[in-house]
Design an enzyme around this catalytic site. Structure first.
Site, PDB file in Angstrom:
ATOM      1  N   PHE A 140     -20.605  -7.911 -15.689  1.00 52.79           N
ATOM      2  CA  PHE A 140     -19.857  -6.661 -15.510  1.00 52.79           C
ATOM      3  C   PHE A 140     -18.376  -6.980 -15.523  1.00 52.79           C
ATOM      4  O   PHE A 140     -17.886  -7.738 -14.692  1.00 52.79           O
ATOM      5  CB  PHE A 140     -20.203  -5.944 -14.199  1.00 52.79           C
ATOM      6  CG  PHE A 140     -19.463  -4.632 -14.090  1.00 52.79           C
ATOM      7  CD1 PHE A 140     -19.953  -3.489 -14.688  1.00 52.79           C
ATOM      8  CD2 PHE A 140     -18.237  -4.560 -13.430  1.00 52.79           C
ATOM      9  CE1 PHE A 140     -19.241  -2.281 -14.632  1.00 52.79           C
ATOM     10  CE2 PHE A 140     -17.530  -3.358 -13.375  1.00 52.79           C
ATOM     11  CZ  PHE A 140     -18.030  -2.221 -13.966  1.00 52.79           C
ATOM     12  N   ASP A 225     -13.647 -14.281 -14.694  1.00 56.33           N
ATOM     13  CA  ASP A 225     -13.423 -12.941 -14.164  1.00 56.33           C
ATOM     14  C   ASP A 225     -13.673 -12.998 -12.656  1.00 56.33           C
ATOM     15  O   ASP A 225     -14.821 -12.988 -12.208  1.00 56.33           O
ATOM     16  CB  ASP A 225     -14.359 -11.927 -14.844  1.00 56.33           C
ATOM     17  CG  ASP A 225     -14.146 -10.505 -14.322  1.00 56.33           C
ATOM     18  OD1 ASP A 225     -13.459 -10.338 -13.296  1.00 56.33           O
ATOM     19  OD2 ASP A 225     -14.675  -9.559 -14.946  1.00 56.33           O
ATOM     20  N   LYS A 254      -8.797  -5.657  -7.909  1.00 58.15           N
ATOM     21  CA  LYS A 254      -9.384  -5.203  -6.643  1.00 58.15           C
ATOM     22  C   LYS A 254      -8.543  -5.587  -5.414  1.00 58.15           C
ATOM     23  O   LYS A 254      -7.544  -4.938  -5.163  1.00 58.15           O
ATOM     24  CB  LYS A 254     -10.825  -5.684  -6.548  1.00 58.15           C
ATOM     25  CG  LYS A 254     -11.688  -5.003  -7.622  1.00 58.15           C
ATOM     26  CD  LYS A 254     -13.184  -5.026  -7.389  1.00 58.15           C
ATOM     27  CE  LYS A 254     -13.849  -4.037  -8.333  1.00 58.15           C
ATOM     28  NZ  LYS A 254     -14.799  -4.632  -9.260  1.00 58.15           N
TER      29      LYS A 254
HETATM   30  C1  LIG Z   1     -14.819  -4.166 -10.702  1.00 52.58           C
HETATM   31  C2  LIG Z   1     -14.843  -5.226 -11.716  1.00 52.58           C
HETATM   32  C3  LIG Z   1     -14.137  -5.124 -12.925  1.00 52.58           C
HETATM   33  C4  LIG Z   1     -13.438  -3.851 -13.336  1.00 52.58           C
HETATM   34  O1  LIG Z   1     -12.429  -3.458 -12.467  1.00 52.58           O
HETATM   35  P1  LIG Z   1     -11.929  -1.925 -12.489  1.00 52.58           P
HETATM   36  O2  LIG Z   1     -10.726  -1.954 -11.579  1.00 52.58           O
HETATM   37  O3  LIG Z   1     -13.038  -1.095 -11.970  1.00 52.58           O
HETATM   38  O4  LIG Z   1     -11.575  -1.613 -13.888  1.00 52.58           O
HETATM   39  C5  LIG Z   1     -14.141  -6.196 -13.778  1.00 52.58           C
HETATM   40  N1  LIG Z   1     -14.810  -7.328 -13.483  1.00 52.58           N
HETATM   41  C6  LIG Z   1     -15.501  -7.465 -12.336  1.00 52.58           C
HETATM   42  C7  LIG Z   1     -16.206  -8.754 -12.053  1.00 52.58           C
HETATM   43  C8  LIG Z   1     -15.558  -6.420 -11.417  1.00 52.58           C
HETATM   44  O5  LIG Z   1     -16.286  -6.539 -10.309  1.00 52.58           O
END
Ligand SMILES: *Cc1c(COP(=O)(O)O)cnc(C)c1O
Length: 400
Positions: A140, A225, A254
Site C-alpha cells: 500500500f 516507504d 503521516k
Molecule cells: C498511508 C500510506 C501512504 C499514503 O499516504 P497518504 O497520506 O494517505 O497519501 C503511503 N504509503 C504507506 C505505507 C502508507 O501507510
C-alpha cells in the site's frame, strides 16, 4: 445534534469512499478521544500512525498557532524561513544529504517514483520510456492512478484503469524472484519495511538485507516507504533499522506533522534527489512554512520525549499481554514496537465485529484486510493505559 444526526448528514452529502466506525469525535488529547456524546475512547489507530506524538500535542499545537499568525504559505516561488531548517534537521537526523517536501504520503511516493525514473534515464542510462520499478504484492503506497497501478488489491483498481505501465510485482518476502525480475531497465525496488495496510506484515528476518544487497549489486535503487512504519512506529526511527541497510531513498509522511497538518517528504542523497531541476516537479503547498514549522516541532517532540524508545518498550509489553490472552479466534500476533497486528482465524467472522465491540467498550481500532485487528496507539501510551486496553481486548476476544 446527536451522533445519528451528524452521521446522517455525512452519509447524505459526503462521498462514501470510507466505511468508518460510527463514532463522531469532537476532541482529543494524547491517546484519548471524545465523541459528541461525551464518551471517551482510547485511540488504538492513531490516524493510521499520523498521530504518533499523541493527539493535539501541546508543543506542536502551540508551534502551529505561532506560525499561523506569522506566515502560512509563500509557495516555492519565494523562500520562507522554516523550510530550510526542516530540510537541515531531517537530514541531520537521518543522515541523508537532501529532502524534498510534499504534503500527502501518496505525493511523496509519486515524487520518489519520478526521481527513480529520472535517475534511471539520466544516470543509469536506461533507454527512454523503458524504466521499470519493482513492487511487492500486498503493498500500500497510496491512491493515485500510478500508485494503484502496482496495487494487488482488486478493489483499489476496479474501475480506475487504464493504469500506468512500468511496474513489476513480486511476492513480498521473496528475494529470489527479486533477483530474477531485475533487468537492465530496472531502476528501483519500492518496499514497505513492514506492510501496514497489508495487515501489519513483518517480512522474514534478513529479507530487507538481502533485497538491499541484490539492489546494490545490480545498480537498482532501494526505496523504503516508511510513511506508516517510520518515525518511531516500529520502535526504531525507521523500521528498516532492524536490518543493517541504508535505503537509497526513504519516504515519510503521516507522523511527520504529528497529525496537525499534511506534510510528507522524500529523503535521499544528492545523487538521487539531485536529478530534479527547477520546474521538474513541485507542489503549491509542499514545503510551506506552516507545515514546515509543524514538522520541525513534531520531530523534536518525537526525539526529545523519547517516544521511539517508548514505542519499543510499550510495544513489547503490549504484545506480551496480547500473547497471554487465550482466544480461539487468534491465529497470529505480530509486529514491532507499537505497530501490532492480531490476525484472526477466518472462522472468527472478520475483524470488523471485534472492532465494533471494542468501540462499544471505549477502545478504537480498525480492521485491516478483513481478518486483522491493527493496534497502533499514539507512542505516548503508558503501561496503565495498555492494561486498561487489555481488559477490553480480553473481553472482546472471548466473544463467541
Ligand atoms: C498511508 C500510506 C501512504 C499514503 O499516504 P497518504 O497520506 O494517505 O497519501 C503511503 N504509503 C504507506 C505505507 C502508507 O501507510
Amino acid at each position: 445534534m446527536t451522533t445519528k444526526e451528524i452521521i446522517a448528514i455525512e452519509d447524505r452529502y459526503g462521498a462514501h469512499n470510507y466505511h468508518p466506525l460510527d463514532v463522531v469525535i469532537e476532541k482529543a488529547k494524547g491517546v484519548w478521544v471524545w465523541d459528541v456524546d461525551g464518551n471517551r475512547y482510547l485511540d488504538c489507530l492513531a490516524a493510521y500512525s499520523a498521530v504518533n506524538q499523541g493527539h493535539c500535542h501541546p508543543r506542536i499545537v502551540n508551534k502551529a498557532k505561532e506560525q499561523l499568525e506569522k506566515v502560512t504559505l509563500t509557495s516555492r516561488a519565494f523562500r520562507n524561513d522554516q523550510l530550510p531548517f526542516l530540510c537541515k534537521e531531517l537530514c541531520e537526523l537521518t543522515g541523508y544529504e537532501m529532502m524534498l517536501p510534499m504534503n500527502s504520503g501518496a505525493e511523496a511516493v509519486e515524487t520518489a517514483l519520478k526521481a527513480a525514473r529520472k535517475w534511471g534515464y539520466k544516470v543509469k542510462g536506461v533507454e527512454e520510456n523503458k524504466a521499470e520499478i519493482i513492487c511487492c504484492t500486498n503493498n500500500f503506497s497510496g491512491r493515485t492512478i500510478s500508485i494503484i497501478s502496482f496495487s494487488t488489491e482488486e478493489q483499489y483498481k476496479d474501475g480506475f484503469g487504464p493504469f500506468t505501465p512500468g511496474y513489476k510485482i513480486i511476492p513480498y518476502g521473496d528475494v529470489e524472484l527479486l533477483e530474477q525480475m531485475i533487468c537492465s531497465n530496472t531502476v528501483a525496488f519500492l518496499v514497505e519495511p513492514i506492510q501496514g495496510e497489508g495487515g501489519v506484515i513483518v517480512p522474514p528476518e534478513g529479507y530487507l538485507q538481502r533485497a538491499f544487497e541484490i539492489c546494490r549489486k545490480n545498480n537498482v535503487l532501494f526505496i523504503a516507504d516508511e510513511i506508516q512504519s517510520g518515525l518511531g512506529r516500529s520502535g526504531k526511527l525507521f523500521a528498516f533499522e532492524y536490518e543493517k541497510i541504508r535505503p537509497d531513498a526513504v519516504i515519510i509522511g503521516k507522523a511527520l506533522s504529528g497529525g496537525c497538518y499534511p506534510v510528507s517528504a522524500v529523503l535521499a542523497d544528492k545523487k538521487l534527489l539531485g536529478v530534479f531541476n527547477p520546474g521538474d516537479h513541485g507542489s503549491t503547498f509542499g514545503g510551506n512554512p506552516l507545515g514546515a514549522a509543524i514538522a520541525r516541532e513534531s520531530i523534536k517532540v518525537l526525539i526529545e520525549e523519547k517516544l521511539i524508545d517508548n514505542s519499543f518498550e510499550m510495544g513489547n509489553y503490549f504484545r506480551e499481554k496480547l500473547n497471554e490472552i487465550k482466544s480461539k479466534h487468534v491465529k497470529e500476533i505480530r509486529g514491532k514496537g507499537l505497530f501490532i497486528g492480531v490476525e484472526l482465524h477466518p472462522e472468527a467472522g472478520g475483524a470488523r465485529r471485534f472492532c465494533e465491540a471494542l468501540k462499544d467498550r471505549g477502545l478504537l481500532c480498525k480492521e485491516t484486510h478483513t481478518n486483522v485487528i491493527r493496534f497502533a496507539p499514539p507512542l505516548v501510551i503508558t503501561k496503565e493505559e495498555i492494561d486498561w486496553a487489555m481488559e477490553r481486548v480480553t473481553e472482546v476476544l472471548a466473544m463467541d
